[in-house]
Design a protein around this motif. Structure first.
Motif, PDB file in Angstrom:
ATOM      1  N   ALA A  42       5.446   3.353  -3.014  1.00 10.94           N
ATOM      2  CA  ALA A  42       4.324   3.539  -3.928  1.00 10.94           C
ATOM      3  C   ALA A  42       3.473   4.697  -3.441  1.00 10.94           C
ATOM      4  O   ALA A  42       3.415   4.994  -2.241  1.00 10.94           O
ATOM      5  CB  ALA A  42       3.478   2.270  -4.004  1.00 10.94           C
ATOM      6  N   ASN A  46       1.267   1.010  -0.728  1.00 10.83           N
ATOM      7  CA  ASN A  46       0.745  -0.350  -0.854  1.00 10.83           C
ATOM      8  C   ASN A  46      -0.068  -0.686   0.397  1.00 10.83           C
ATOM      9  O   ASN A  46       0.260  -0.253   1.492  1.00 10.83           O
ATOM     10  CB  ASN A  46       1.919  -1.338  -1.015  1.00 10.83           C
ATOM     11  CG  ASN A  46       1.490  -2.602  -1.739  1.00 10.83           C
ATOM     12  OD1 ASN A  46       0.316  -2.815  -2.025  1.00 10.83           O
ATOM     13  ND2 ASN A  46       2.458  -3.459  -2.039  1.00 10.83           N
ATOM     14  N   ILE A  56      -1.839   5.369  -9.685  1.00  6.90           N
ATOM     15  CA  ILE A  56      -0.892   4.719  -8.778  1.00  6.90           C
ATOM     16  C   ILE A  56       0.490   4.790  -9.418  1.00  6.90           C
ATOM     17  O   ILE A  56       0.642   4.557 -10.623  1.00  6.90           O
ATOM     18  CB  ILE A  56      -1.269   3.249  -8.524  1.00  6.90           C
ATOM     19  CG1 ILE A  56      -2.694   3.127  -7.963  1.00  6.90           C
ATOM     20  CG2 ILE A  56      -0.258   2.569  -7.596  1.00  6.90           C
ATOM     21  CD1 ILE A  56      -3.261   1.727  -8.045  1.00  6.90           C
ATOM     22  N   ILE A  58       4.412   3.175  -8.729  1.00  7.77           N
ATOM     23  CA  ILE A  58       5.212   2.226  -7.959  1.00  7.77           C
ATOM     24  C   ILE A  58       6.677   2.424  -8.360  1.00  7.77           C
ATOM     25  O   ILE A  58       7.026   2.277  -9.537  1.00  7.77           O
ATOM     26  CB  ILE A  58       4.763   0.782  -8.236  1.00  7.77           C
ATOM     27  CG1 ILE A  58       3.255   0.624  -7.949  1.00  7.77           C
ATOM     28  CG2 ILE A  58       5.563  -0.209  -7.393  1.00  7.77           C
ATOM     29  CD1 ILE A  58       2.679  -0.699  -8.413  1.00  7.77           C
ATOM     30  N   TYR A 131       0.455  -5.240  -5.755  1.00  7.81           N
ATOM     31  CA  TYR A 131      -0.011  -3.972  -5.184  1.00  7.81           C
ATOM     32  C   TYR A 131      -1.455  -4.200  -4.752  1.00  7.81           C
ATOM     33  O   TYR A 131      -2.303  -4.603  -5.559  1.00  7.81           O
ATOM     34  CB  TYR A 131       0.082  -2.838  -6.196  1.00  7.81           C
ATOM     35  CG  TYR A 131      -0.340  -1.500  -5.627  1.00  7.81           C
ATOM     36  CD1 TYR A 131       0.557  -0.703  -4.933  1.00  7.81           C
ATOM     37  CD2 TYR A 131      -1.646  -1.048  -5.766  1.00  7.81           C
ATOM     38  CE1 TYR A 131       0.175   0.513  -4.388  1.00  7.81           C
ATOM     39  CE2 TYR A 131      -2.048   0.163  -5.237  1.00  7.81           C
ATOM     40  CZ  TYR A 131      -1.138   0.948  -4.536  1.00  7.81           C
ATOM     41  OH  TYR A 131      -1.534   2.150  -4.008  1.00  7.81           O
TER      42      TYR A 131
END
Length: 536
Positions: A42, A46, A56, A58, A131
């Motif tokens: 990520a 994370n 963000i 992921i 997360y």
């Protein structure tokens, strides 16, 4: 020529075998994919601290998509406005989270995806991926766990929100109606346990909501609530149990309406124990009369009056305990209701049942001598008739024999309604089964409290089939029960008002205790069931 034909036959036969073998050997595509997607990385990482990113991403090892994200994804503390999370309908190898809110200082945020992340091919879920990041220099690591129960029903709701409100100098109990909580989690699906993680030490009010609008605010008219009676201190090793219940609203009359000539309806909220509805119209005839009965399906009062009043509107004062309010209803030119009677049950009557006559206009028993009940040999059967005015029902009770046929008669004029209309001739047939077609339940309960309890036999539709109320019910029996599956419910009727009472958050009143016998009761024809329940 013969050799050529013979050779051709062999070639054809070999080709046919080849085709058949090819069919049997068609590839199946390999084993079915049952593996969930795998988290790779990520950005930012994370468990990042001093987080200040606006986006963000992921990443996963295969294409993924989000399913049922509105229910499954829980963000704690809630953000307002909520972040934009994609992709929702299409597949991608990464999930993008756009932060739209200003983050609180020194606060740890948890984005729990529940079971929303699934692979694109077989929809295998990656369960409860989180997360986590902190706007401060450290990740908070404390937690609170517990279970969710329903205060009245046997099985609690799914998707229950569990929340913590910080109890500081600005805290008041009304905050749960107006503001989002500090921390939140959700039981999701069919789970009955919860865990709030990554919490900061402090004092909190613990709340559970069946949050119909998913707005993290308590709306008493549509939400169920459960709460810890006292604020909790974190860190704690306690396991908390929260019981959900719908609060009973304070009594309130809603706008009345004119339904038919001399027939008004008053909608209401809350528990009804009406003292009177007093007409304020002047002058009113000295012989003015009214009757009220409660609608059996809705929170509505039916109000009938006589004689007819010529006016554009009528004014009333509603008296209910400490509640008093004046309301007005506009009148229209409408026709009067015609008397309609209904009789239940329609055909088969159980040994514990009453014959019930109900009407759409207030009923009065004019002459019980015009009621008759006969068996299959045309012999008269003794009975009692009782009028429950507030339900607008007449209950006919009599001792029943097995495998019998009964005929109930109400001769013309036996029933008169509020306006003087009388019934036409009524004939209604009923029959009973044999005792062996029913089952019996013999039950004993140990360690019952000294105060009153209500014992209820409940069917699969959550309907109360039979009940007993009292203080000395250590041993009891329910006889002649229709074969089916049932549950036994024990209500601790502490105020001894003959009903279950819900709680009230602002008054810090928890609901009356309810316990279910843990095993389903299988009642069979011509069978006796004996059970013992030892209360802890």
């Amino acid at each position: 020529m013969k050799k050529i034909l013979k050779h051709s036959f062999y070639v054809f036969f070999i080709l046919l075998l080849f085709i058949q073998c090819a069919k049997r050997g068609t590839p199946t595509g390999g084993p079915e994919d049952e593996l969930p997607p795998t988290f790779i990385r990520a950005t930012p990482n994370n468990y990042s601290t001093n987080f200040n990113a606006e986006e963000i991403r992921i990443y996963f090892d295969e294409y993924v998509k989000l399913e049922n994200s509105q229910k499954q994804i829980i963000i704690s503390p809630p953000m307002d406005p909520a972040p934009t999370i994609t992709p929702l309908g299409t597949a991608s190898k990464y999930i993008r989270i756009q932060i739209n809110d200003t983050l609180a200082e020194n606060t740890t945020y948890v984005i729990n995806f529940g079971r929303s992340i699934v692979d694109n091919n077989a929809a295998n879920p990656l369960p409860f991926f989180k997360y986590i990041f902190s706007a401060g220099s450290a990740i908070d690591s404390l937690s609170v766990s517990g279970e969710i129960k329903d205060a009245f029903e046997r099985i609690p709701d799914s998707y229950v929100s569990v929340m913590l409100y910080e109890v500081d100098s600005t805290y008041t109990d009304s905050i749960i109606y107006n503001e989002v909580p500090r921390y939140i989690t959700n039981t999701l699906d069919s789970a009955t346990t919860f865990q709030l993680t990554n919490l900061k030490a402090g004092t909190y009010q613990l709340i559970a909501l069946k949050d119909k609008n998913n707005n993290y605010k308590y709306e008493p008219t549509i939400d169920k609530i459960g709460y810890a009676s006292e604020p909790i201190e974190i860190p704690t090793e306690n396991i908390f149990s929260l019981e959900l219940y719908p609060e009973t609203p304070e009594f309130e009359i809603t706008k009345p309406a004119h339904l038919a000539a001399q027939h008004l309806i008053f909608g209401y909220k809350g528990e009804i124990d009406l003292k009177r509805i007093e007409i304020l119209q002047t002058p009113v005839q000295k012989n003015f009369e009214y009757r009220i009965f409660q609608d059996q399906k809705t929170d509505t009062l039916h109000y009938f009056y006589k004689p007819k009043i010529t006016a554009d509107s009528l004014n009333f004062e509603i008296i209910h305990h400490n509640y008093a309010e004046e309301v007005s209803v506009k009148l229209k030119e409408l026709e009067k209701d015609s008397l309609l009677l209904d009789i239940l049950p329609k055909n088969e009557i159980g040994f514990n049942d009453s014959l019930i006559i109900s009407g759409n206009i207030p009923l009065e028993i004019q002459d019980e001598k015009l009621f008759n009940l006969y068996d299959k040999d045309s012999l008269p059967v003794a009975f009692t008739a009782e009028m429950l005015e507030y339900q607008n029902k007449i209950f006919i009770d009599f001792e029943k024999s097995e495998n019998q046929v009964y005929r109930f008669e109400a001769l013309p004029g036996a029933i008169t309604d509020f306006f003087g209309s009388k019934n036409d001739s009524i004939s209604h047939g009923l029959k009973t089964k044999e005792y062996s077609d029913y089952g019996n339940l013999f039950f004993s309960v140990q360690n019952l409290p000294k105060h009153q309890v209500i014992l209820q036999l409940v069917n699969s539709k959550k309907e109360v089939v039979m009940q007993k109320i009292g203080k000395t019910l250590n041993s009891f029996e329910f006889l002649n029960i229709k074969p089916a599956k049932y549950f036994l419910r024990i209500i601790f009727d502490t105020n001894e008002n003959g009903q279950w009472d819900a709680g009230n958050f602002l008054k810090k009143i928890q609901p009356e205790k309810v316990i279910y016998f843990p095993n389903e009761l299988d009642i069979r024809a011509n069978w006796d069931v004996s059970e013992t329940f030892i209360l802890e």
